[in-house]
Design a protein around this motif. Structure first.
Motif, PDB file in Angstrom:
ATOM      1  N   ASP A   1      -5.510  -8.406  -2.671  1.00 18.17           N
ATOM      2  CA  ASP A   1      -5.676  -7.947  -4.531  1.00 18.17           C
ATOM      3  C   ASP A   1      -5.734  -9.766  -4.756  1.00 18.17           C
ATOM      4  O   ASP A   1      -6.015 -10.079  -5.921  1.00 18.17           O
ATOM      5  CB  ASP A   1      -5.110  -7.042  -5.034  1.00 18.17           C
ATOM      6  N   ALA A   2      -5.936 -10.551  -3.504  1.00 17.66           N
ATOM      7  CA  ALA A   2      -6.363 -11.815  -4.379  1.00 17.66           C
ATOM      8  C   ALA A   2      -7.596 -12.214  -4.013  1.00 17.66           C
ATOM      9  O   ALA A   2      -8.182 -11.553  -4.366  1.00 17.66           O
ATOM     10  CB  ALA A   2      -5.939 -12.799  -2.528  1.00 17.66           C
ATOM     11  N   GLY A   3      -7.775 -13.392  -5.214  1.00 16.93           N
ATOM     12  CA  GLY A   3      -8.952 -13.478  -5.934  1.00 16.93           C
ATOM     13  C   GLY A   3      -9.988 -14.277  -4.781  1.00 16.93           C
ATOM     14  O   GLY A   3      -9.510 -14.404  -3.752  1.00 16.93           O
ATOM     15  N   TRP A   4     -11.426 -14.335  -5.748  1.00 15.15           N
ATOM     16  CA  TRP A   4     -12.430 -14.380  -4.621  1.00 15.15           C
ATOM     17  C   TRP A   4     -11.956 -16.594  -3.953  1.00 15.15           C
ATOM     18  O   TRP A   4     -12.189 -16.573  -3.128  1.00 15.15           O
ATOM     19  CB  TRP A   4     -13.785 -14.657  -5.104  1.00 15.15           C
ATOM     20  N   GLY A   5     -11.871 -16.880  -5.117  1.00 14.38           N
ATOM     21  CA  GLY A   5     -11.065 -18.365  -5.523  1.00 14.38           C
ATOM     22  C   GLY A   5     -10.011 -18.455  -4.021  1.00 14.38           C
ATOM     23  O   GLY A   5     -10.194 -19.485  -3.192  1.00 14.38           O
ATOM     24  N   GLU A   6      -8.530 -17.692  -4.683  1.00 18.26           N
ATOM     25  CA  GLU A   6      -8.481 -17.915  -3.919  1.00 18.26           C
ATOM     26  C   GLU A   6      -8.497 -17.327  -2.327  1.00 18.26           C
ATOM     27  O   GLU A   6      -7.844 -17.738  -0.976  1.00 18.26           O
ATOM     28  CB  GLU A   6      -6.497 -16.911  -3.902  1.00 18.26           C
ATOM     29  N   TRP A   7      -9.002 -16.671  -2.137  1.00 16.35           N
ATOM     30  CA  TRP A   7      -9.072 -15.885  -0.398  1.00 16.35           C
ATOM     31  C   TRP A   7     -10.080 -17.027   0.306  1.00 16.35           C
ATOM     32  O   TRP A   7      -9.657 -17.492   1.229  1.00 16.35           O
ATOM     33  CB  TRP A   7     -10.228 -14.791  -0.323  1.00 16.35           C
ATOM     34  N   PHE A   8     -11.254 -17.645   0.151  1.00 18.36           N
ATOM     35  CA  PHE A   8     -11.692 -18.701  -0.028  1.00 18.36           C
ATOM     36  C   PHE A   8     -10.828 -19.680   0.625  1.00 18.36           C
ATOM     37  O   PHE A   8     -11.441 -20.293   1.456  1.00 18.36           O
ATOM     38  CB  PHE A   8     -12.711 -19.332  -1.320  1.00 18.36           C
ATOM     39  N   LEU A   9     -10.984 -20.355  -0.377  1.00 17.82           N
ATOM     40  CA  LEU A   9      -9.097 -21.617  -0.287  1.00 17.82           C
ATOM     41  C   LEU A   9      -8.844 -21.357   1.304  1.00 17.82           C
ATOM     42  O   LEU A   9      -8.973 -22.210   1.931  1.00 17.82           O
ATOM     43  CB  LEU A   9      -8.661 -21.518  -0.752  1.00 17.82           C
ATOM     44  N   ALA A  10      -8.004 -20.167   1.098  1.00 15.45           N
ATOM     45  CA  ALA A  10      -6.951 -19.740   2.158  1.00 15.45           C
ATOM     46  C   ALA A  10      -7.494 -19.761   3.532  1.00 15.45           C
ATOM     47  O   ALA A  10      -6.973 -19.878   4.661  1.00 15.45           O
ATOM     48  CB  ALA A  10      -6.065 -18.170   1.415  1.00 15.45           C
ATOM     49  N   ALA A  11      -8.283 -19.078   3.207  1.00 17.58           N
ATOM     50  CA  ALA A  11      -9.323 -18.416   4.453  1.00 17.58           C
ATOM     51  C   ALA A  11     -10.220 -19.638   5.047  1.00 17.58           C
ATOM     52  O   ALA A  11     -10.106 -20.217   6.011  1.00 17.58           O
ATOM     53  CB  ALA A  11     -10.644 -17.718   4.470  1.00 17.58           C
ATOM     54  N   SER A  12     -10.378 -21.119   4.339  1.00 17.59           N
ATOM     55  CA  SER A  12     -11.131 -22.274   5.040  1.00 17.59           C
ATOM     56  C   SER A  12     -10.117 -23.069   5.291  1.00 17.59           C
ATOM     57  O   SER A  12     -10.390 -23.330   6.585  1.00 17.59           O
ATOM     58  CB  SER A  12     -12.032 -22.460   3.876  1.00 17.59           C
ATOM     59  N   ALA A  13      -9.170 -23.209   4.806  1.00 18.93           N
ATOM     60  CA  ALA A  13      -7.975 -24.086   4.917  1.00 18.93           C
ATOM     61  C   ALA A  13      -7.673 -23.777   6.504  1.00 18.93           C
ATOM     62  O   ALA A  13      -7.265 -24.571   7.129  1.00 18.93           O
ATOM     63  CB  ALA A  13      -6.946 -24.174   4.028  1.00 18.93           C
ATOM     64  N   LEU A  14      -7.361 -22.200   6.755  1.00 24.89           N
ATOM     65  CA  LEU A  14      -6.244 -21.856   7.627  1.00 24.89           C
ATOM     66  C   LEU A  14      -7.914 -21.994   8.963  1.00 24.89           C
ATOM     67  O   LEU A  14      -7.988 -22.370   9.597  1.00 24.89           O
ATOM     68  CB  LEU A  14      -6.535 -20.711   7.942  1.00 24.89           C
ATOM     69  N   ALA A  15      -9.093 -21.727   8.975  1.00 25.72           N
ATOM     70  CA  ALA A  15     -10.445 -22.332   9.779  1.00 25.72           C
ATOM     71  C   ALA A  15     -10.211 -23.707   9.929  1.00 25.72           C
ATOM     72  O   ALA A  15     -10.421 -24.171  11.177  1.00 25.72           O
ATOM     73  CB  ALA A  15     -11.984 -21.205   9.073  1.00 25.72           C
ATOM     74  N   LEU A  16      -9.875 -23.921   9.218  1.00 26.20           N
ATOM     75  CA  LEU A  16     -10.359 -25.701   9.028  1.00 26.20           C
ATOM     76  C   LEU A  16      -9.124 -26.107  10.024  1.00 26.20           C
ATOM     77  O   LEU A  16      -8.865 -27.226  11.575  1.00 26.20           O
ATOM     78  CB  LEU A  16     -10.320 -26.962   7.794  1.00 26.20           C
TER      79      LEU A  16
END
Length: 180
Positions: free
Chosen positions: A107-122
């Protein structure tokens, strides 16, 4: 389970979104949704508020992508992961196979999801390469962010045309300096 077009590539997704928002900070909800869909995400529920949240998150990730120092990049990524409640969990959704998520939940928002997924990938890329293999193009007038995870020396340019244009400009500058 169906795969996203060209496989699931979160690093390419984060670059495309960050570059699109850098180019147009007010990128429309429709354009953001189309970009996400191209990367295999189901974005039918992307509201105007969620699009604004996603644009802000993309701008923050662009700041990390412009960072060339590994220590500063690692600290920035750790801060983002902590902010997003980074508790690793496996998720298989929207046609993707099992993969890691570090946001607060489905249920995380799009912004939180994008930050978390991007930080993990990087973070995964930084640990794999032991250096920062991303950056902002060094060509005059180009602000495109790139990911240089291929073989060879560290990249400085987003593309071969930018590298060539920069080399030609430097050569012409040296010729002018010799003449004067």
């Amino acid at each position: 389970m169906p795969e996203a077009p060209h496989g699931f590539r979160p690093a390419e997704r984060l670059l495309d979104v960050a570059n699109a928002v850098r180019q147009d900070p007010e990128l429309s909800r429709a354009a953001l949704r189309a970009l996400l869909v191209r990367h295999g995400e189901r974005a039918a529920d992307l509201s105007e508020a969620a699009a604004a949240e996603l644009r802000a998150a993309a701008a923050r990730i662009a700041g990390v992508l412009a960072e060339r120092d590994a220590d500063r990049a690692a600290h920035a990524l750790n801060a983002l992961l902590a902010e997003c409640g980074a508790r690793p969990r496996l998720s298989a959704h929207d046609g993707h196979g099992w993969h890691l998520h570090v946001d607060r939940g489905d249920d995380a928002g799009w912004g939180e999801w994008f930050l978390a997924a991007s930080a993990l990938a990087l973070a995964q890329i930084l640990t794999e390469y032991g250096r920062v293999p991303w950056g902002e193009c060094a060509a005059d007038g180009c602000r495109v962010l790139y990911l240089g995870t291929g073989p060879g020396p560290a990249r400085r340019y987003c593309s071969a045309p930018c590298a060539s244009r920069s080399r030609v400009a430097a050569h012409r500058r040296r010729l002018r300096e010799r003449r004067s």
